[in-house]
Motif scaffolding. Structure first.
Motif, PDB file in Angstrom:
ATOM      1  N   LEU A  52       3.516   9.778   0.661  1.00 10.17           N
ATOM      2  CA  LEU A  52       4.762   9.294   0.076  1.00 10.17           C
ATOM      3  C   LEU A  52       4.516   7.941  -0.584  1.00 10.17           C
ATOM      4  O   LEU A  52       3.815   7.080  -0.036  1.00 10.17           O
ATOM      5  N   ARG A  53       5.087   7.761  -1.773  1.00 12.32           N
ATOM      6  CA  ARG A  53       5.045   6.469  -2.438  1.00 12.32           C
ATOM      7  C   ARG A  53       6.222   6.386  -3.391  1.00 12.32           C
ATOM      8  O   ARG A  53       6.915   7.376  -3.647  1.00 12.32           O
ATOM      9  N   LEU A  54       6.463   5.194  -3.955  1.00 15.38           N
ATOM     10  CA  LEU A  54       7.588   5.006  -4.863  1.00 15.38           C
ATOM     11  C   LEU A  54       7.414   5.851  -6.117  1.00 15.38           C
ATOM     12  O   LEU A  54       6.291   6.103  -6.562  1.00 15.38           O
ATOM     13  N   GLU A  55       8.547   6.260  -6.679  1.00 15.33           N
ATOM     14  CA  GLU A  55       8.473   6.995  -7.931  1.00 15.33           C
ATOM     15  C   GLU A  55       7.985   6.057  -9.049  1.00 15.33           C
ATOM     16  O   GLU A  55       8.100   4.829  -8.944  1.00 15.33           O
ATOM     17  N   PRO A  56       7.396   6.589 -10.125  1.00 13.36           N
ATOM     18  CA  PRO A  56       6.788   5.746 -11.172  1.00 13.36           C
ATOM     19  C   PRO A  56       7.718   4.694 -11.737  1.00 13.36           C
ATOM     20  O   PRO A  56       7.291   3.569 -12.019  1.00 13.36           O
ATOM     21  N   SER A  57       9.003   5.012 -11.913  1.00 14.58           N
ATOM     22  CA  SER A  57       9.916   4.044 -12.523  1.00 14.58           C
ATOM     23  C   SER A  57      10.135   2.820 -11.640  1.00 14.58           C
ATOM     24  O   SER A  57      10.586   1.776 -12.119  1.00 14.58           O
ATOM     25  N   SER A  58       9.828   2.933 -10.356  1.00 13.28           N
ATOM     26  CA  SER A  58      10.023   1.803  -9.434  1.00 13.28           C
ATOM     27  C   SER A  58       8.743   1.011  -9.205  1.00 13.28           C
ATOM     28  O   SER A  58       8.746   0.078  -8.387  1.00 13.28           O
ATOM     29  N   ARG A  59       7.656   1.340  -9.892  1.00  7.69           N
ATOM     30  CA  ARG A  59       6.400   0.632  -9.674  1.00  7.69           C
ATOM     31  C   ARG A  59       5.578   0.490 -10.960  1.00  7.69           C
ATOM     32  O   ARG A  59       4.386   0.276 -10.912  1.00  7.69           O
ATOM     33  N   ASP A  60       6.272   0.611 -12.124  1.00  2.68           N
ATOM     34  CA  ASP A  60       5.521   0.601 -13.379  1.00  2.68           C
ATOM     35  C   ASP A  60       5.424  -0.778 -14.015  1.00  2.68           C
ATOM     36  O   ASP A  60       4.677  -0.984 -14.964  1.00  2.68           O
ATOM     37  N   THR A  61       6.192  -1.769 -13.535  1.00  2.00           N
ATOM     38  CA  THR A  61       6.131  -3.123 -14.091  1.00  2.00           C
ATOM     39  C   THR A  61       6.117  -4.133 -12.957  1.00  2.00           C
ATOM     40  O   THR A  61       6.559  -3.836 -11.829  1.00  2.00           O
TER      41      THR A  61
ATOM     42  N   GLU B 243       0.843  -1.210   0.000  1.00  2.00           N
ATOM     43  CA  GLU B 243       0.000   0.000   0.000  1.00  2.00           C
ATOM     44  C   GLU B 243       0.872   1.251   0.000  1.00  2.00           C
ATOM     45  O   GLU B 243       0.615   2.207  -0.745  1.00  2.00           O
ATOM     46  N   ALA B 244       1.906   1.264   0.841  1.00  2.00           N
ATOM     47  CA  ALA B 244       2.777   2.444   0.923  1.00  2.00           C
ATOM     48  C   ALA B 244       3.535   2.666  -0.380  1.00  2.00           C
ATOM     49  O   ALA B 244       3.715   3.812  -0.823  1.00  2.00           O
ATOM     50  N   ALA B 245       3.967   1.580  -1.028  1.00  2.00           N
ATOM     51  CA  ALA B 245       4.765   1.719  -2.248  1.00  2.00           C
ATOM     52  C   ALA B 245       3.938   2.118  -3.446  1.00  2.00           C
ATOM     53  O   ALA B 245       4.360   2.938  -4.269  1.00  2.00           O
ATOM     54  N   LEU B 246       2.753   1.527  -3.578  1.00  2.00           N
ATOM     55  CA  LEU B 246       1.955   1.747  -4.784  1.00  2.00           C
ATOM     56  C   LEU B 246       0.912   2.850  -4.622  1.00  2.00           C
ATOM     57  O   LEU B 246       0.765   3.708  -5.485  1.00  2.00           O
ATOM     58  N   ALA B 247       0.157   2.827  -3.523  1.00  2.00           N
ATOM     59  CA  ALA B 247      -0.901   3.824  -3.331  1.00  2.00           C
ATOM     60  C   ALA B 247      -0.415   5.029  -2.556  1.00  2.00           C
ATOM     61  O   ALA B 247      -0.937   6.126  -2.710  1.00  2.00           O
ATOM     62  N   GLY B 248       0.587   4.811  -1.710  1.00  2.00           N
ATOM     63  CA  GLY B 248       1.097   5.900  -0.917  1.00  2.00           C
ATOM     64  C   GLY B 248       0.474   5.948   0.464  1.00  2.00           C
ATOM     65  O   GLY B 248      -0.658   5.495   0.671  1.00  2.00           O
ATOM     66  N   LYS B 249       1.203   6.507   1.410  1.00  2.00           N
ATOM     67  CA  LYS B 249       0.716   6.677   2.766  1.00  2.00           C
ATOM     68  C   LYS B 249       0.941   8.112   3.204  1.00  2.00           C
ATOM     69  O   LYS B 249       1.964   8.733   2.869  1.00  2.00           O
ATOM     70  N   VAL B 250      -0.013   8.625   3.968  1.00  2.00           N
ATOM     71  CA  VAL B 250       0.082  10.010   4.428  1.00  2.00           C
ATOM     72  C   VAL B 250       1.190  10.113   5.474  1.00  2.00           C
ATOM     73  O   VAL B 250       1.172   9.399   6.488  1.00  2.00           O
ATOM     74  N   ALA B 251       2.144  10.985   5.192  1.00  2.00           N
ATOM     75  CA  ALA B 251       3.265  11.167   6.109  1.00  2.00           C
ATOM     76  C   ALA B 251       3.057  12.371   7.011  1.00  2.00           C
ATOM     77  O   ALA B 251       3.426  12.354   8.189  1.00  2.00           O
ATOM     78  N   THR B 252       2.463  13.408   6.470  1.00  2.00           N
ATOM     79  CA  THR B 252       2.221  14.623   7.249  1.00  2.00           C
ATOM     80  C   THR B 252       1.179  15.450   6.521  1.00  2.00           C
ATOM     81  O   THR B 252       0.597  15.012   5.517  1.00  2.00           O
ATOM     82  N   SER B 253       0.948  16.624   6.995  1.00  2.00           N
ATOM     83  CA  SER B 253       0.029  17.549   6.338  1.00  2.00           C
ATOM     84  C   SER B 253       0.575  18.953   6.451  1.00  2.00           C
ATOM     85  O   SER B 253       1.291  19.280   7.396  1.00  2.00           O
ATOM     86  N   VAL B 254       0.272  19.768   5.468  1.00  2.00           N
ATOM     87  CA  VAL B 254       0.727  21.155   5.462  1.00  2.00           C
ATOM     88  C   VAL B 254      -0.488  22.052   5.275  1.00  2.00           C
ATOM     89  O   VAL B 254      -1.522  21.635   4.751  1.00  2.00           O
ATOM     90  N   VAL B 255      -0.354  23.274   5.704  1.00  2.00           N
ATOM     91  CA  VAL B 255      -1.440  24.247   5.588  1.00  2.00           C
ATOM     92  C   VAL B 255      -1.127  25.175   4.427  1.00  2.00           C
ATOM     93  O   VAL B 255      -0.059  25.815   4.402  1.00  2.00           O
ATOM     94  N   VAL B 256      -2.036  25.209   3.461  1.00  2.00           N
ATOM     95  CA  VAL B 256      -1.909  26.091   2.304  1.00  2.00           C
ATOM     96  C   VAL B 256      -3.100  27.030   2.321  1.00  2.00           C
ATOM     97  O   VAL B 256      -4.246  26.610   2.062  1.00  2.00           O
ATOM     98  N   GLY B 257      -2.831  28.298   2.639  1.00  2.00           N
ATOM     99  CA  GLY B 257      -3.936  29.242   2.758  1.00  2.00           C
ATOM    100  C   GLY B 257      -4.838  28.850   3.910  1.00  2.00           C
ATOM    101  O   GLY B 257      -4.397  28.734   5.057  1.00  2.00           O
ATOM    102  N   ASN B 258      -6.111  28.602   3.611  1.00  2.00           N
ATOM    103  CA  ASN B 258      -7.035  28.168   4.656  1.00  2.00           C
ATOM    104  C   ASN B 258      -7.387  26.694   4.510  1.00  2.00           C
ATOM    105  O   ASN B 258      -8.393  26.231   5.039  1.00  2.00           O
ATOM    106  N   GLN B 259      -6.546  25.945   3.776  1.00  2.00           N
ATOM    107  CA  GLN B 259      -6.788  24.532   3.574  1.00  2.00           C
ATOM    108  C   GLN B 259      -5.653  23.707   4.141  1.00  2.00           C
ATOM    109  O   GLN B 259      -4.475  24.108   4.079  1.00  2.00           O
ATOM    110  N   GLN B 260      -6.006  22.547   4.684  1.00  2.00           N
ATOM    111  CA  GLN B 260      -5.018  21.601   5.178  1.00  2.00           C
ATOM    112  C   GLN B 260      -4.865  20.490   4.148  1.00  2.00           C
ATOM    113  O   GLN B 260      -5.830  19.791   3.833  1.00  2.00           O
ATOM    114  N   VAL B 261      -3.650  20.345   3.616  1.00  2.00           N
ATOM    115  CA  VAL B 261      -3.393  19.395   2.540  1.00  2.00           C
ATOM    116  C   VAL B 261      -2.518  18.272   3.067  1.00  2.00           C
ATOM    117  O   VAL B 261      -1.453  18.511   3.672  1.00  2.00           O
ATOM    118  N   GLU B 262      -2.978  17.016   2.846  1.00  2.00           N
ATOM    119  CA  GLU B 262      -2.208  15.865   3.273  1.00  2.00           C
ATOM    120  C   GLU B 262      -1.073  15.596   2.282  1.00  2.00           C
ATOM    121  O   GLU B 262      -1.241  15.752   1.072  1.00  2.00           O
TER     122      GLU B 262
END
Length: 697
Positions: free
Chosen positions: A476-485, A454-473
């Protein structure tokens, strides 16, 4: 749009909000509306208003031509606005909105029929008294003339009202469409009936004077011609009846050849193209291909296309279940006067279809924006065509095989176009089958494997940042070249309890397989749909030929076929009309029996219905128009209209026979006396519909 809201009003509110929003946008930014529904609503209202105005003017013109009296014509014409006030009040009480269906079927000729009979008889009685030099009591003469014809006038209008009552029993989609029409016409006719026996005699007593009628030379010529024809026909009544029955039989034999549709399609002025790309097409590729197609269509049809946009997949709220490879291309057209490559919308759709088919891998169905949404709302997700063949069964692979067979059969049907089967298979899926024995050998828990995947392919929430008045999760996941085949995914390291790391391919079998794109169910049963539109041929004929072809298919046990789309409404509507029409005609016969007091005379008047229907069938056949629910409802109304003139004629003949006239002379004289009111009622009822019949808005 919320239930009970008026679309035109809501769209206007949205436009006002857009103006306010646009002021807060960056400089140079504009909000351009597309597919403005209020344009269609306002266009249909303008068409209805124009038809009603032109129909009313034609009715008034014919009244003056027959009566040649300004006051008499105005008295009859006054029934139009007064009866419409009754209709508006009734529509308000029963929450019937003013639209194409509710107002489009109002014929001012029907509204004035009762008033025509009463005013014409009053004018004739006053003229006869003036010509004989008698001292006339106007009030007594008006009362006597009204009483003389009030029975046929009242029963005639009441029978027309009774003919519309069964329309209110229609259910389903046809009921939603035609009940407002039936209610509006009934309100108007009831108002006209009350006014005809109250206001009309009072207006006649107030404004009509005893004076000889002005000579109406065309009418006098018609009367002489009619009298000679009457003598000829009455003396050869056996031959005339035989010819009439033969003509009726020939016309009724044409009925099966008319074809059938549910209702004539409303031209929305726009085109909707529902399409599917191959299931393995990525969203980026769909965007690129859609852009190329839009640009190509704009280049090919610069004078025909006003706006063009493509909607891809479903929104984040998932209010519309669409696949990422599914697109809706909305084409807003310019005014037909500007078109250069086509004269009609049908021709333009055919040309656009030829261009769209040049796009490789795109399977499309042509429809209209509002119609597409209505079909899906009524029939369910995926039904966006005139004919939907639904195949039910337990196994998805077998359903797909049967769907391909059905698709091949439909392609052999003349007039069937835009044939496509909904995409249900061919979606590439990554399948990771964990080997539990190997997990046990390395001491790895299956939860650790799934967490790593799940962490490698779909990604897992590591943290969140605040952008303006929104909180964005932040995930982290593997880069495309490491999960394309499967090979690169197999190199993913899984931690073991002793601190070692084992590649994923040592613990599981990793492969890409073809899986189902989606699994659709209806009433708890799996099903696939094959769609088709009818073009160049009526829907009923296309569907019936398709039904005959599909009956030859040998379906396995547990599999069956059902039909949906507009054809389903056509079938249900025909079944209900098969009940409603006989009930209507039976009710008319009962009312005639009450009015005439004799089964013999009631049957005599009732024979006018099948002879009147021959004209309707012949007109549809000559114009190449298929039979529809609209035509069926029109035939129901025609049954009430047809008996009115017969009722007036028979009443006049019986009155003369009661005075001692012989049958032959009573028939000739009674028919002569009632020729003008019969011509008037028939003419105003017919020509009141002419603007609607010729309308193309």
């Amino acid at each position: 749009l919320l239930i009970g809201e008026n679309g035109r009003v809501v769209v206007q509110r949205v436009k006002e909000k857009l103006v306010a929003i646009e002021k807060s946008l960056p400089a140079g930014t504009r909000l351009i509306p597309h597919l403005d529904r209020s344009k269609l609503v306002n266009g249909t209202l303008r068409t209805v208003t124009r038809n009603l105005t032109e129909g009313g003017l034609l009715v008034i013109l014919f009244l003056f031509l027959f009566l040649l009296q300004l006051r008499a014509g105005l008295i009859v014409s006054s029934m139009i606005p007064l009866a419409m006030l009754f209709a508006v009040v009734g529509m308000r009480l029963f929450d019937v909105s003013a639209n194409l269906m509710s107002l489009g079927a109002i014929d001012f000729g029907l509204i004035v029929d009762g008033a025509v009979i009463i005013v014409e008889n009053a004018v004739r009685r006053l003229a006869e008294a003036a010509e004989h030099g008698k001292v006339v009591d106007i009030e007594e003469t008006i009362i006597a003339s009204t009483v003389e014809v009030i029975r046929p006038a009242l029963f005639g209008v009441f029978i027309i009202v009774g003919a519309y009552v069964p329309v209110l029993t229609l259910a389903g989609v046809e009921g939603k469409m035609f009940r407002p029409m039936g209610l509006t016409v009934i309100f108007a006719l009831l108002g006209a009936m009350v006014l005809s026996v109250t206001v009309v005699p009072a207006l006649c007593a107030q404004f009509l004077k005893p004076q000889p009628e002005r000579r109406n030379y065309p009418l006098e010529w018609l009367t002489r011609l009619y009298e000679r024809a009457l003598h000829w026909h009455v003396r050869r009544r056996g031959f005339v009846i035989t010819v009439a029955i033969t003509v009726m039989a020939v016309c009724f034999s044409l009925f099966p050849r008319l074809g059938s549709v549910f209702v004539p399609e409303l031209n929305e002025g726009n085109i909707a193209v529902s399409g599917f790309y191959p299931p393995d097409t990525s969203i980026e590729e769909v965007v690129q291909l859609s852009g190329r197609l839009e640009q190509h269509l704009r280049q090919q049809f610069p004078d025909e296309i006003l706006h063009l946009f493509t909607r891809i997949g479903r929104p984040e709220a998932a209010t519309d279940p669409m696949l990422n490879n599914q697109v809706d291309i909305m084409i807003e057209l310019t005014s037909p006067e500007r078109w250069k490559r086509a004269r009609t919308k049908e021709q333009l759709v055919e040309l656009v279809s030829q261009e769209v088919q040049k796009m490789p891998g795109l399977s499309v169905t042509f429809t209209q924006p509002i119609k597409m949404r209505m079909d899906e709302m009524i029939e369910g997700q995926g039904v966006r065509a005139d004919l939907a063949v639904k195949i039910f069964g337990p196994d998805l692979r077998e359903l797909n095989r049967l769907g391909r067979l059905v698709e091949a059969e439909l392609r052999q049907v003349e007039g069937a176009t835009d044939i496509s089967m909904e995409t249900t298979e061919g979606l590439p899926q990554l399948q990771i089958a964990v080997d539990r024995e190997r997990l046990a050998r390395y001491g790895v828990h299956i939860q650790d494997v799934t967490d790593a995947i799940e962490a490698a392919l779909a990604g897992k929430v590591a943290t969140s940042v605040v952008v303006g008045n929104q909180q964005v999760e932040v995930a982290l996941r593997l880069e495309p070249s490491s999960r394309d085949t499967p090979e690169t995914i197999g190199r993913l390291l899984i931690p073991t309890p002793d601190g070692a790391r084992v590649p994923l391919n040592q613990l599981a079998r990793i492969e890409v397989v073809e899986g189902p794109v989606r699994i659709n169910r209806e009433n708890g049963q799996r099903r696939v749909i094959v769609l088709a539109n009818a073009r160049g041929r009526d829907l009923g004929s296309v569907a019936e030929e398709a039904h005959r072809r599909l009956q030859r298919l040998q379906l396995p046990t547990g599999y069956w076929i059902e039909y949906g789309g507009s054809y389903e409404h056509l079938v249900s509507g025909r079944k209900r009309l098969g009940v409603v029409i006989p009930v209507t005609f039976g009710a008319i016969l009962m009312l005639l029996l009450i009015a005439m007091g004799s089964l013999r005379y009631a049957l005599l008047v009732f024979t006018s219905i099948p002879f009147a229907l021959t004209g309707g069938i012949l007109s549809l056949w000559m114009r190449g128009m298929p039979f529809s629910m609209s035509a069926g409802v029109g035939f129901i109304a025609l049954g009430g209209i047809a008996v009115l003139n017969g009722l007036v004629m028979i009443n006049s003949i019986n009155a003369l026979r009661a005075q001692g006239w012989r049958c032959y002379e009573a028939v000739i004289e009674g028919a002569k006396r009632r020729m003008r009111p019969v011509l008037m009622t028939a003419s105003v009822a017919s020509f009141g519909f002419v603007p609607m019949a010729l309308s193309h808005g």
